[in-house]
Scaffold this active site. Sequence first.
Site, short mmCIF file in Angstrom:
data_model
loop_
_atom_site.label_atom_id
_atom_site.label_comp_id
_atom_site.label_asym_id
_atom_site.label_seq_id
_atom_site.Cartn_x
_atom_site.Cartn_y
_atom_site.Cartn_z
NE ARG A 2 -3.40 0.16 2.47
CZ ARG A 2 -4.64 0.45 2.47
NH1 ARG A 2 -5.18 -0.71 1.92
NH2 ARG A 2 -5.23 1.53 2.41
CG ASN A 35 -9.58 -0.24 4.84
OD1 ASN A 35 -9.20 -1.56 5.20
ND2 ASN A 35 -9.60 0.37 3.89
CB VAL A 37 -6.29 -4.10 4.48
CG1 VAL A 37 -6.93 -5.18 3.83
CG2 VAL A 37 -6.61 -2.83 3.92
CD GLU A 38 -6.32 1.70 5.98
OE1 GLU A 38 -5.88 2.79 6.91
OE2 GLU A 38 -7.11 1.96 5.00
CG MET A 39 -7.34 1.14 12.77
SD MET A 39 -7.66 2.53 13.27
CE MET A 39 -7.85 2.41 15.08
#
Length: 173
Positions: A2, A35, A37-39
């Site tokens: 990313r 999200n 793939v984030e938190m």
Amino acid sequence: MRNSPTVLNAAVQFVQFWDGRAATLEDQAKGPILNPVEMAMPDQGRVLSRLRTIPEYVDLFKKAFPIDKEPLTYDNIAKAIAAFERTLLTPSRFDDFLKGNAGALNQSEKQGLKLVIQKGCVSCHNGVGAGGGSIKSSASSDGTNSATIRDLSRSPKKSRTAMSSRSPSFGET
């Protein structure tokens, strides 16, 4: 991999994220929390229930949003994050140069800036923070990646953009 944009100077950008999907810092702040793939929080309710178990957060939100009946809300979380991001500004010698201090940049930096202007990079990289005011593809018309500064310095092509009379003075080498 990313390529997340920095939050440094995000407050001066006209939109958030590379594709502009968030119009404001508040909109941007809400995204990563949910999200996957984030938190990866499953929903706003879970975020709130988790934060409400932390007495310090409850107290801080009461202080930050004293007139709100319920200060710890998802919107207020976004407002708090955005308020913090608005403090992440990086004033630099380049800013001083743009304000008229010709001595703020060394000769090598002035030559680099001159190259960026001569090669036409300022047609996109302009405005506050040099981020520009539009969203453009980072690929050239043939589908390849855009040139780097190093590539530009080797390019035999003539300048596509003349330096304007409003450009700062670059001095002589």
